[in-house]
Write a protein that holds these residues in place. Structure first.
Motif, PDB file in Angstrom:
ATOM      1  N   ARG A  78      -5.668   1.631 -11.833  1.00 33.85           N
ATOM      2  CA  ARG A  78      -4.273   1.972 -11.513  1.00 33.85           C
ATOM      3  C   ARG A  78      -4.166   2.580 -10.134  1.00 33.85           C
ATOM      4  N   GLU A  79      -5.017   3.547  -9.831  1.00 35.86           N
ATOM      5  CA  GLU A  79      -4.943   4.216  -8.531  1.00 35.86           C
ATOM      6  C   GLU A  79      -5.378   3.278  -7.409  1.00 35.86           C
ATOM      7  N   LEU A  80      -6.353   2.409  -7.684  1.00 36.76           N
ATOM      8  CA  LEU A  80      -6.783   1.464  -6.663  1.00 36.76           C
ATOM      9  C   LEU A  80      -5.641   0.517  -6.293  1.00 36.76           C
ATOM     10  N   ASP A  81      -4.887   0.062  -7.295  1.00 32.84           N
ATOM     11  CA  ASP A  81      -3.734  -0.794  -7.004  1.00 32.84           C
ATOM     12  C   ASP A  81      -2.685  -0.041  -6.194  1.00 32.84           C
ATOM     13  N   ALA A  82      -2.487   1.232  -6.524  1.00 32.62           N
ATOM     14  CA  ALA A  82      -1.519   2.034  -5.767  1.00 32.62           C
ATOM     15  C   ALA A  82      -1.938   2.136  -4.302  1.00 32.62           C
ATOM     16  N   VAL A  83      -3.247   2.285  -4.068  1.00 32.76           N
ATOM     17  CA  VAL A  83      -3.750   2.357  -2.696  1.00 32.76           C
ATOM     18  C   VAL A  83      -3.597   1.015  -1.990  1.00 32.76           C
ATOM     19  N   LEU A  84      -4.069  -0.059  -2.625  1.00 29.70           N
ATOM     20  CA  LEU A  84      -4.076  -1.373  -1.976  1.00 29.70           C
ATOM     21  C   LEU A  84      -2.667  -1.888  -1.692  1.00 29.70           C
ATOM     22  N   SER A  85      -1.709  -1.490  -2.512  1.00 29.15           N
ATOM     23  CA  SER A  85      -0.340  -1.972  -2.302  1.00 29.15           C
ATOM     24  C   SER A  85       0.250  -1.478  -0.986  1.00 29.15           C
ATOM     25  N   THR A  86      -0.291  -0.389  -0.464  1.00 28.82           N
ATOM     26  CA  THR A  86       0.276   0.170   0.769  1.00 28.82           C
ATOM     27  C   THR A  86      -0.028  -0.698   1.989  1.00 28.82           C
ATOM     28  N   GLY A  87      -1.041  -1.549   1.909  1.00 31.82           N
ATOM     29  CA  GLY A  87      -1.384  -2.396   3.050  1.00 31.82           C
ATOM     30  C   GLY A  87      -0.255  -3.344   3.421  1.00 31.82           C
ATOM     31  N   SER A  88       0.249  -4.084   2.447  1.00 33.32           N
ATOM     32  CA  SER A  88       1.350  -5.011   2.739  1.00 33.32           C
ATOM     33  C   SER A  88       2.667  -4.265   2.940  1.00 33.32           C
ATOM     34  N   GLN A  89       2.786  -3.064   2.368  1.00 32.70           N
ATOM     35  CA  GLN A  89       3.982  -2.255   2.637  1.00 32.70           C
ATOM     36  C   GLN A  89       4.049  -1.879   4.118  1.00 32.70           C
ATOM     37  N   LEU A  90       2.901  -1.538   4.680  1.00 27.94           N
ATOM     38  CA  LEU A  90       2.842  -1.228   6.111  1.00 27.94           C
ATOM     39  C   LEU A  90       3.245  -2.450   6.931  1.00 27.94           C
ATOM     40  N   SER A  91       2.709  -3.619   6.572  1.00 23.76           N
ATOM     41  CA  SER A  91       3.048  -4.851   7.294  1.00 23.76           C
ATOM     42  C   SER A  91       4.545  -5.126   7.248  1.00 23.76           C
ATOM     43  N   SER A  92       5.135  -4.960   6.060  1.00 30.78           N
ATOM     44  CA  SER A  92       6.559  -5.290   5.902  1.00 30.78           C
ATOM     45  C   SER A  92       7.434  -4.352   6.726  1.00 30.78           C
ATOM     46  N   THR A 102      -7.268  -4.343   6.710  1.00 32.55           N
ATOM     47  CA  THR A 102      -6.706  -3.142   6.093  1.00 32.55           C
ATOM     48  C   THR A 102      -7.228  -2.918   4.685  1.00 32.55           C
ATOM     49  N   ALA A 103      -7.248  -3.992   3.870  1.00 25.00           N
ATOM     50  CA  ALA A 103      -7.685  -3.845   2.477  1.00 25.00           C
ATOM     51  C   ALA A 103      -9.136  -3.372   2.402  1.00 25.00           C
ATOM     52  N   LYS A 104     -10.002  -3.948   3.242  1.00 22.68           N
ATOM     53  CA  LYS A 104     -11.407  -3.540   3.239  1.00 22.68           C
ATOM     54  C   LYS A 104     -11.554  -2.077   3.639  1.00 22.68           C
ATOM     55  N   GLU A 105     -10.795  -1.671   4.639  1.00 20.21           N
ATOM     56  CA  GLU A 105     -10.866  -0.279   5.093  1.00 20.21           C
ATOM     57  C   GLU A 105     -10.391   0.674   3.998  1.00 20.21           C
ATOM     58  N   MET A 106      -9.352   0.286   3.275  1.00 23.80           N
ATOM     59  CA  MET A 106      -8.854   1.122   2.184  1.00 23.80           C
ATOM     60  C   MET A 106      -9.894   1.251   1.073  1.00 23.80           C
ATOM     61  N   LYS A 107     -10.527   0.129   0.733  1.00 23.84           N
ATOM     62  CA  LYS A 107     -11.551   0.169  -0.318  1.00 23.84           C
ATOM     63  C   LYS A 107     -12.710   1.062   0.098  1.00 23.84           C
ATOM     64  N   MET A 108     -13.094   0.999   1.366  1.00 23.61           N
ATOM     65  CA  MET A 108     -14.176   1.853   1.855  1.00 23.61           C
ATOM     66  C   MET A 108     -13.817   3.321   1.712  1.00 23.61           C
ATOM     67  N   MET A 109     -12.586   3.657   2.035  1.00 24.90           N
ATOM     68  CA  MET A 109     -12.151   5.048   1.917  1.00 24.90           C
ATOM     69  C   MET A 109     -12.183   5.498   0.457  1.00 24.90           C
ATOM     70  N   VAL A 110     -11.751   4.625  -0.440  1.00 26.29           N
ATOM     71  CA  VAL A 110     -11.762   4.965  -1.864  1.00 26.29           C
ATOM     72  C   VAL A 110     -13.182   5.200  -2.340  1.00 26.29           C
ATOM     73  N   LEU A 144     -14.916   8.378  -1.832  1.00 27.47           N
ATOM     74  CA  LEU A 144     -14.526   9.446  -2.751  1.00 27.47           C
ATOM     75  C   LEU A 144     -15.177   9.293  -4.122  1.00 27.47           C
ATOM     76  N   THR A 145     -15.296   8.035  -4.581  1.00 29.49           N
ATOM     77  CA  THR A 145     -15.816   7.810  -5.924  1.00 29.49           C
ATOM     78  C   THR A 145     -16.288   6.375  -6.077  1.00 29.49           C
ATOM     79  N   ASP A 146     -17.244   6.169  -6.981  1.00 23.33           N
ATOM     80  CA  ASP A 146     -17.681   4.821  -7.350  1.00 23.33           C
ATOM     81  C   ASP A 146     -17.042   4.380  -8.658  1.00 23.33           C
ATOM     82  N   ASP A 147     -16.179   5.223  -9.197  1.00 22.58           N
ATOM     83  CA  ASP A 147     -15.570   4.923 -10.497  1.00 22.58           C
ATOM     84  C   ASP A 147     -14.059   5.148 -10.424  1.00 22.58           C
ATOM     85  N   VAL A 148     -13.423   4.475  -9.485  1.00 21.75           N
ATOM     86  CA  VAL A 148     -11.984   4.648  -9.295  1.00 21.75           C
ATOM     87  C   VAL A 148     -11.217   3.942 -10.409  1.00 21.75           C
ATOM     88  N   SER A 149     -10.128   4.543 -10.849  1.00 20.25           N
ATOM     89  CA  SER A 149      -9.294   3.892 -11.851  1.00 20.25           C
ATOM     90  C   SER A 149      -8.570   2.710 -11.214  1.00 20.25           C
TER      91      SER A 149
END
Length: 408
Positions: free
Chosen positions: A64-78, A46-54, A57-62
């Motif tokens: 803060r936003e990257l953490d917001a995206v990556l946090s959703t992976g374990s939220q889905l699991s829980s 999941t994390a790799k797929e999320m990073k690919m999607m980001v 969109l951009t090679d210069d992601v903030s």
């Protein structure tokens, strides 16, 4: 009521069937009359797929936003885990890191836990619920979502157990315990019944990826028992604790190895320009882990300092050094790839001289060159050519008779 924390990694949650099997393990502990906390990582890739999607969109992601995206992976699991528990007829609730009261510093991607407010979890326990928490994440003082980086879910599990004064942490992995070496590459490796925090910490730092060093450090500091066990089969596992029985008086109790090591060398025009404190302070401030360090000061030659670093941190280390080149005062940086680190570990080494000599002699007889050496009271590490890594690990496992110790 007594409490237990159970951690499941992404590999144990890769399908609906696996989630249901993990849920059954949590139910078994609940049926014993325990309050149960489950900590989950993101599923599979999941994390790799999320990073690919980001990065599409951009090679210069903030960050803060990257953490917001990556946090959703374990939220889905829980959430899926809680649904599986509910479907099995048990009261359960999923919580994000911030809902669970996990407060961190503001270092995105590599946050550290400052404190945990357990009040909301206690409310759910009072209602008889199994609490399922998204690992690897928390919230900083200005309410931004942060992620903890490598070992985040394991570290979360240990930190929660400490805050809740739980009986222990069960780490469910794809192996059934800690072995004297990786059995995939060392056929005669044997499973350990127990291992000390210090020995596990060295193994984790030196290439064993069963449990992250951050989690081991935290468990040792607060004397929290941890059991490493399989998510695939029923097994006793390996207990992490402060003091252990010495099986068959083994001086060396494990061999660890790690590939893709890079030797980075920084050179100076004059000794007066060289400052070990400055260079390693800069690297530490950027949370770049440095392992074996060798300084060379020889008359007639430019002074150098060499250190080993993981391949995945190499690009960031070069960037940090280049950005700080003027303040650090070095004249050049060079590197060598194609290296590996092989280590022997054992708490008995502290009181048994000659262990390193046996190690070096066996490697010499195996015609394996040693490029760097690092020692502590309970380990000796060498950097060798990567092509020789598996041969070296098997030779050292044989040299210290680890295959003769039978563990169950």
């Amino acid at each position: 009521m007594a409490k237990i924390v159970m951690k499941f990694g992404g590999a144990a949650l890769a399908s609906s069937e696996q989630i249901q099997e993990a849920a059954r393990k949590a139910i078994a502990e609940k049926d014993k009359g325990l309050d149960v906390v489950v900590v989950v990582a993101a599923m599979g890739h999941t994390a790799k797929e999320m990073k690919m999607m980001v990065h599409q969109l951009t090679d210069d992601v903030s960050k803060r936003e990257l953490d917001a995206v990556l946090s959703t992976g374990s939220q889905l699991s829980s959430a899926l885990f809680a649904i599986a528990l509910q479907e099995a007829g048990y009261e359960a609730v999923s919580l994000t890191g911030w809902q669970a009261g996990i407060h961190t510093d503001g270092m995105y991607r590599q946050a550290r836990i400052d404190y945990i407010d357990i009040s909301r979890m206690e409310e759910h326990f009072a209602q008889g619920q199994i609490v399922v928490i998204a690992g690897e994440q928390g919230i900083d003082e200005v309410h931004n979502i942060t992620t903890l980086g490598k070992g985040g879910a394991e570290t979360t599990a240990v930190a929660l157990a400490i805050a809740l004064e739980a009986e222990r942490v069960d780490m469910y992995t794809n192996v059934d315990g800690v072995y004297t070496a990786d059995p995939r590459y060392v056929p005669n490796a044997q499973k350990l019944q127990e291992i000390s925090y210090d020995e596990m910490l060295e193994l984790s730092n030196l290439g064993s990826h069963i449990i992250h060093p951050r989690a081991v450090e935290l468990a040792k500091k607060f004397q929290m028992p941890v059991i490493i066990r399989s998510s695939l089969i029923e097994s006793v596992g390996t207990l992490l604790k402060e003091e252990v029985e010495m099986e068959k008086n083994l001086v060396v109790r494990g061999v660890a190895f790690e590939s893709d090591i890079i030797r980075l060398t920084v050179g100076y025009d004059a000794f007066s320009n060289a400052s070990l404190a400055d260079i390693f302070t800069v690297l530490a401030e950027n949370r770049i882990n440095v392992d074996i360090i060798v300084q060379a000061i020889i008359d007639g030659l430019k002074p150098t300092v060499s250190f080993s670093i993981l391949k995945e941190e190499f690009a960031e280390a070069l960037r940090v050094l280049e950005d700080s080149k003027l303040s650090l005062g070095f004249s050049f940086a060079d590197f060598e790839i194609g290296l590996a680190k092989v280590s022997i570990i054992g708490s008995g080494m502290a009181s048994n001289p000659g262990v390193a000599a046996r190690m070096f002699d066996r490697l010499r007889r195996e015609n394996i060159p040693v490029k760097m050496v690092s020692t502590s009271e309970i380990k000796v590490s060498v950097v060798v050519p990567q092509d020789d890594m598996i041969q070296a690990a098997n030779a050292l496992h044989d040299e210290f008779n680890l295959e003769q110790a039978l563990y169950i």
